[in-house]
Design a protein around this motif. Structure first.
Motif, PDB file in Angstrom:
ATOM      1  N   ARG A 207       0.836  -1.211   0.000  1.00 44.43           N
ATOM      2  CA  ARG A 207       0.000   0.000   0.000  1.00 44.43           C
ATOM      3  C   ARG A 207       0.867   1.255   0.000  1.00 44.43           C
ATOM      4  NH1 ARG A 207      -2.455  -1.085   4.224  1.00 44.43           N
ATOM      5  NH2 ARG A 207      -4.272  -2.158   3.382  1.00 44.43           N
ATOM      6  N   ALA A 208       1.930   1.252   0.800  1.00 40.96           N
ATOM      7  CA  ALA A 208       2.815   2.424   0.865  1.00 40.96           C
ATOM      8  C   ALA A 208       3.547   2.638  -0.456  1.00 40.96           C
ATOM      9  CB  ALA A 208       3.814   2.250   2.004  1.00 40.96           C
ATOM     10  N   PHE A 209       4.082   1.553  -1.057  1.00 42.70           N
ATOM     11  CA  PHE A 209       4.751   1.657  -2.351  1.00 42.70           C
ATOM     12  C   PHE A 209       3.780   2.150  -3.417  1.00 42.70           C
ATOM     13  CE2 PHE A 209       8.355  -0.237  -0.550  1.00 42.70           C
ATOM     14  CZ  PHE A 209       9.351  -0.440  -1.496  1.00 42.70           C
ATOM     15  N   LEU A 210       2.531   1.678  -3.350  1.00 46.33           N
ATOM     16  CA  LEU A 210       1.539   2.062  -4.348  1.00 46.33           C
ATOM     17  C   LEU A 210       1.226   3.556  -4.278  1.00 46.33           C
ATOM     18  CD1 LEU A 210      -0.339   0.996  -6.561  1.00 46.33           C
ATOM     19  CD2 LEU A 210      -2.038   0.530  -4.802  1.00 46.33           C
ATOM     20  N   GLU A 211       1.105   4.083  -3.061  1.00 46.52           N
ATOM     21  CA  GLU A 211       0.849   5.517  -2.918  1.00 46.52           C
ATOM     22  C   GLU A 211       2.009   6.329  -3.481  1.00 46.52           C
ATOM     23  OE1 GLU A 211      -1.925   7.106  -1.980  1.00 46.52           O
ATOM     24  OE2 GLU A 211      -2.779   5.094  -2.051  1.00 46.52           O
ATOM     25  N   LEU A 212       3.241   5.865  -3.215  1.00 52.53           N
ATOM     26  CA  LEU A 212       4.408   6.550  -3.770  1.00 52.53           C
ATOM     27  C   LEU A 212       4.412   6.449  -5.292  1.00 52.53           C
ATOM     28  CD1 LEU A 212       7.080   8.049  -3.470  1.00 52.53           C
ATOM     29  CD2 LEU A 212       8.202   5.829  -3.102  1.00 52.53           C
ATOM     30  N   ALA A 213       4.037   5.282  -5.826  1.00 57.07           N
ATOM     31  CA  ALA A 213       3.983   5.108  -7.280  1.00 57.07           C
ATOM     32  C   ALA A 213       3.009   6.087  -7.918  1.00 57.07           C
ATOM     33  CB  ALA A 213       3.584   3.669  -7.620  1.00 57.07           C
TER      34      ALA A 213
ATOM     35  N   SER B 299       7.002   0.704 -13.225  1.00 53.72           N
ATOM     36  CA  SER B 299       6.706  -0.730 -13.329  1.00 53.72           C
ATOM     37  C   SER B 299       6.566  -1.251 -11.904  1.00 53.72           C
ATOM     38  CB  SER B 299       7.820  -1.475 -14.061  1.00 53.72           C
ATOM     39  OG  SER B 299       7.844  -1.117 -15.428  1.00 53.72           O
ATOM     40  N   PHE B 300       5.387  -1.743 -11.563  1.00 55.76           N
ATOM     41  CA  PHE B 300       5.067  -2.146 -10.190  1.00 55.76           C
ATOM     42  C   PHE B 300       4.901  -3.660 -10.170  1.00 55.76           C
ATOM     43  CE2 PHE B 300       2.806  -2.677  -6.266  1.00 55.76           C
ATOM     44  CZ  PHE B 300       3.115  -1.566  -5.485  1.00 55.76           C
ATOM     45  N   LEU B 301       5.816  -4.365  -9.518  1.00 58.80           N
ATOM     46  CA  LEU B 301       5.868  -5.827  -9.572  1.00 58.80           C
ATOM     47  C   LEU B 301       5.456  -6.453  -8.249  1.00 58.80           C
ATOM     48  CD1 LEU B 301       6.820  -8.421 -11.140  1.00 58.80           C
ATOM     49  CD2 LEU B 301       9.008  -8.095  -9.991  1.00 58.80           C
ATOM     50  N   SER B 302       4.617  -7.493  -8.325  1.00 60.38           N
ATOM     51  CA  SER B 302       4.299  -8.294  -7.151  1.00 60.38           C
ATOM     52  C   SER B 302       3.748  -9.637  -7.611  1.00 60.38           C
ATOM     53  CB  SER B 302       3.292  -7.581  -6.238  1.00 60.38           C
ATOM     54  OG  SER B 302       3.216  -8.225  -4.973  1.00 60.38           O
ATOM     55  N   ALA B 303       3.387 -10.492  -6.651  1.00 58.30           N
ATOM     56  CA  ALA B 303       2.791 -11.782  -6.966  1.00 58.30           C
ATOM     57  C   ALA B 303       1.364 -11.577  -7.476  1.00 58.30           C
ATOM     58  CB  ALA B 303       2.816 -12.684  -5.732  1.00 58.30           C
ATOM     59  N   PRO B 304       0.810 -12.534  -8.249  1.00 60.79           N
ATOM     60  CA  PRO B 304      -0.485 -12.340  -8.920  1.00 60.79           C
ATOM     61  C   PRO B 304      -1.641 -11.947  -8.003  1.00 60.79           C
ATOM     62  CG  PRO B 304       0.633 -14.238  -9.838  1.00 60.79           C
ATOM     63  CD  PRO B 304       1.466 -13.788  -8.683  1.00 60.79           C
ATOM     64  N   LEU B 305      -1.799 -12.607  -6.847  1.00 63.50           N
ATOM     65  CA  LEU B 305      -2.926 -12.271  -5.975  1.00 63.50           C
ATOM     66  C   LEU B 305      -2.793 -10.864  -5.399  1.00 63.50           C
ATOM     67  CD1 LEU B 305      -3.570 -15.616  -4.020  1.00 63.50           C
ATOM     68  CD2 LEU B 305      -4.846 -14.651  -5.950  1.00 63.50           C
ATOM     69  N   ASN B 306      -1.570 -10.420  -5.181  1.00 69.08           N
ATOM     70  CA  ASN B 306      -1.369  -9.050  -4.709  1.00 69.08           C
ATOM     71  C   ASN B 306      -1.733  -8.041  -5.793  1.00 69.08           C
ATOM     72  OD1 ASN B 306      -0.387 -10.037  -2.249  1.00 69.08           O
ATOM     73  ND2 ASN B 306       1.702 -10.146  -3.039  1.00 69.08           N
TER      74      ASN B 306
ATOM     75  N   TRP C 203      -5.386  -7.744  -5.882  1.00 68.50           N
ATOM     76  CA  TRP C 203      -5.827  -6.898  -4.767  1.00 68.50           C
ATOM     77  C   TRP C 203      -5.625  -5.421  -5.098  1.00 68.50           C
ATOM     78  CZ3 TRP C 203      -2.554  -4.061  -1.276  1.00 68.50           C
ATOM     79  CH2 TRP C 203      -3.216  -3.536  -0.163  1.00 68.50           C
ATOM     80  N   ILE C 204      -4.514  -5.109  -5.767  1.00 67.02           N
ATOM     81  CA  ILE C 204      -4.238  -3.730  -6.158  1.00 67.02           C
ATOM     82  C   ILE C 204      -5.279  -3.242  -7.163  1.00 67.02           C
ATOM     83  CG2 ILE C 204      -2.619  -2.264  -7.444  1.00 67.02           C
ATOM     84  CD1 ILE C 204      -0.356  -3.896  -6.184  1.00 67.02           C
ATOM     85  N   ARG C 205      -5.624  -4.078  -8.122  1.00 65.72           N
ATOM     86  CA  ARG C 205      -6.580  -3.670  -9.156  1.00 65.72           C
ATOM     87  C   ARG C 205      -7.924  -3.257  -8.566  1.00 65.72           C
ATOM     88  NH1 ARG C 205      -5.139  -8.648 -12.036  1.00 65.72           N
ATOM     89  NH2 ARG C 205      -3.456  -8.191 -13.517  1.00 65.72           N
ATOM     90  N   GLN C 206      -8.276  -3.810  -7.412  1.00 64.58           N
ATOM     91  CA  GLN C 206      -9.541  -3.466  -6.783  1.00 64.58           C
ATOM     92  C   GLN C 206      -9.520  -2.060  -6.191  1.00 64.58           C
ATOM     93  OE1 GLN C 206     -10.067  -6.587  -3.907  1.00 64.58           O
ATOM     94  NE2 GLN C 206     -10.465  -8.159  -5.439  1.00 64.58           N
ATOM     95  N   GLN C 207      -8.322  -1.498  -6.006  1.00 63.21           N
ATOM     96  CA  GLN C 207      -8.189  -0.181  -5.385  1.00 63.21           C
ATOM     97  C   GLN C 207      -7.650   0.882  -6.331  1.00 63.21           C
ATOM     98  OE1 GLN C 207      -6.256  -0.188  -1.568  1.00 63.21           O
ATOM     99  NE2 GLN C 207      -6.616  -2.366  -1.259  1.00 63.21           N
ATOM    100  N   LEU C 208      -7.043   0.468  -7.433  1.00 61.62           N
ATOM    101  CA  LEU C 208      -6.317   1.408  -8.297  1.00 61.62           C
ATOM    102  C   LEU C 208      -7.057   1.649  -9.598  1.00 61.62           C
ATOM    103  CD1 LEU C 208      -3.667   2.975  -8.973  1.00 61.62           C
ATOM    104  CD2 LEU C 208      -2.805   0.851  -9.937  1.00 61.62           C
ATOM    105  N   GLN C 209      -7.362   2.897  -9.877  1.00 61.38           N
ATOM    106  CA  GLN C 209      -7.868   3.252 -11.197  1.00 61.38           C
ATOM    107  C   GLN C 209      -6.702   3.192 -12.183  1.00 61.38           C
ATOM    108  OE1 GLN C 209     -11.069   3.830 -11.993  1.00 61.38           O
ATOM    109  NE2 GLN C 209     -11.628   3.413  -9.867  1.00 61.38           N
ATOM    110  N   PRO C 210      -6.923   2.649 -13.406  1.00 61.85           N
ATOM    111  CA  PRO C 210      -5.808   2.547 -14.367  1.00 61.85           C
ATOM    112  C   PRO C 210      -5.120   3.894 -14.601  1.00 61.85           C
ATOM    113  CG  PRO C 210      -7.708   1.327 -15.142  1.00 61.85           C
ATOM    114  CD  PRO C 210      -8.169   2.088 -13.927  1.00 61.85           C
ATOM    115  N   ILE C 211      -3.819   3.898 -14.383  1.00 56.31           N
ATOM    116  CA  ILE C 211      -3.002   5.091 -14.593  1.00 56.31           C
ATOM    117  C   ILE C 211      -1.936   4.725 -15.611  1.00 56.31           C
ATOM    118  CG2 ILE C 211      -1.455   6.769 -13.515  1.00 56.31           C
ATOM    119  CD1 ILE C 211      -2.891   6.266 -10.886  1.00 56.31           C
ATOM    120  N   PRO C 212      -1.861   5.410 -16.753  1.00 56.80           N
ATOM    121  CA  PRO C 212      -0.923   5.016 -17.810  1.00 56.80           C
ATOM    122  C   PRO C 212       0.510   4.906 -17.345  1.00 56.80           C
ATOM    123  CG  PRO C 212      -2.482   6.632 -18.625  1.00 56.80           C
ATOM    124  CD  PRO C 212      -2.703   6.551 -17.143  1.00 56.80           C
ATOM    125  N   GLU C 213       0.918   5.723 -16.372  1.00 57.21           N
ATOM    126  CA  GLU C 213       2.314   5.719 -15.940  1.00 57.21           C
ATOM    127  C   GLU C 213       2.650   4.535 -15.034  1.00 57.21           C
ATOM    128  OE1 GLU C 213       0.337   8.324 -15.736  1.00 57.21           O
ATOM    129  OE2 GLU C 213       1.154   9.631 -17.303  1.00 57.21           O
TER     130      GLU C 213
END
Length: 274
Positions: free
Chosen positions: A32-38, A49-56, A59-69
Motif C-alpha cells: 500500500r505504501a509503495f503504491l501511494e508513492l507510485a 513498473s510495479f511488480l508483485s505476486a499475482p494475488l497481490n 488486490w491492487i486492481r480493486q483499489q487502483l484506477q488505471p493510470i498510464p504511468e
C-alpha cells in the motif's frame, strides 16, 4: 518468465520517460505504501513498473484506477514445500505455512529478476526483498504472526513506545502518532536510520549490543525500555517526539508535497549522472 504479464502496453513515448521499477515487500502495508508513492511519482511524469505476486496485483486492481504511468506486473512465487498455494503475502499466512517459508519463497523469487530486469531495463529500482531470516516465537504476551494493524496500535492511547527495526515506513508512522522508539535495527539501511533516530535526533533509545558479535540480550532490551519510559532522559525524548508529531500533522500536506518533489528531483539527478 512466460507467466509474467503486464496490464498496460508500452509506447515509444512512454519508453522515453524516466522509468522506475518498484518491488515492495510481500506485505499489504508495504504494498500500500509503495503504491501511494507510485501514484505520486506517476503524477510527476515518471513511468512506474510495479511488480508483485499475482494475488497481490489482483488486490491492487480493486483499489487502483488505471493510470498510464503505472504498469502492473505479475510474477508468481516459486513452489516451496510446506507453503500452500495462494500464500503470497504475510496476510495470507493464516491459510498455512510459516513466515520462514514465505521468506524462502521470496529468496527463490529474486532469481527470476535477472531476465526481467534485462528486458525492462528500468533507470532505477526500488525494492524491498529479503535475504533470509530466522523465525523465532515465544509463548509470552500477545504474539501476532500475521498482519497486524500497526497504525491502529500506534494511534492507541496506551501505546507508550515502539520497539522497532527502524525501517523507514515504521519510523515515519511512529513519528506521525508521537510514539518514541526503542531502536533495534536488523539489516539494510536500518542501522543508519536507528543512529539518526537515537543519536542525532534524540527521538528514541538504542538497544545496546555486544561490540564483538553484535548480539543483545533481553536485559539490554529491558534497560532501553526502562530508560525511555521511566528515566528523565526518556521524558525528554517523549516530549520531543510529541512536538514533532504536532508539526507533522499540522503541516502534513505541505511537507508531503515538498518531499515528493525533492524525491523526484533526486531521481532525475541520479539518472542524469549515469
Amino acid at each position: 518468465m512466460e507467466s509474467l504479464r503486464s496490464d498496460f502496453g508500452s509506447t515509444e513515448a512512454e519508453m522515453r520517460q524516466l522509468h522506475v521499477m518498484m518491488v515492495p515487500w510481500l506485505s499489504k502495508s508495504h504494498i500500500r505504501a509503495f503504491l501511494e508513492l507510485a501514484k505520486k511519482l506517476g503524477a510527476h511524469g515518471l513511468k512506474i513498473s510495479f511488480l508483485s505476486a499475482p494475488l497481490n496485483i489482483r488486490w491492487i486492481r480493486q483499489q487502483l484506477q488505471p493510470i498510464p504511468e503505472i504498469d502492473l506486473l505479475e510474477l508468481p512465487l516459486p513452489s516451496i514445500d510446506g507453503l500452500p498455494e495462494g500464500v503470497e503475502s504475510t496476510a495470507d499466512l493464516k491459510r498455512g505455512g510459516t513466515f520462514g517459508l514465505l521468506l524462502k519463497a521470496m529468496d527463490e523469487w529474486e532469481k527470476s529478476f535477472e531476465a526481467l530486469l534485462e528486458r525492462i531495463s528500468p533507470d532505477l529500482m526500488a525494492a524491498a526483498l529479503p535475504h533470509g531470516f530466522v523465525e523465532r516465537t515465544q509463548r509470552r504476551g500477545l504474539l501476532v504472526t500475521e498482519w497486524a494493524p500497526q497504525l491502529h496500535i500506534l494511534a492507541h492511547s496506551s501505546t507508550g513506545a515502539f520497539l522497532n527495526h527502524c525501517g523507514w515506513i515504521s519510523v515515519s508512522e511512529g513519528l506521525r502518532f508521537g510514539v518514541p522508539f526503542v531502536t533495534l535495527p536488523l539489516q539494510y539501511e536500518q542501522g543508519l536510520n536507528a543512529k539518526l533516530i537515537a543519536q542525532e535526533l534524540k527521538l528514541g533509545v538504542e538497544v545496546r549490543r555486544n561490540e564483538e558479535d553484535d548480539s543483545f540480550s533481553k536485559e539490554d532490551i529491558c534497560r532501553a525500555v526502562c530508560t525511555l519510559m521511566v528515566e528523565e532522559e526518556g521524558r525528554q525524548i517523549r516530549s520531543r517526539v510529541q512536538e514533532i508529531s504536532r508539526d507533522l500533522t499540522r503541516n502534513d500536506s505541505q511537507i508531503y508535497r515538498a518531499n515528493i518533489q525533492s524525491f523526484v528531483s533526486l531521481i532525475k539527478q541520479k539518472v542524469s549522472c549515469k
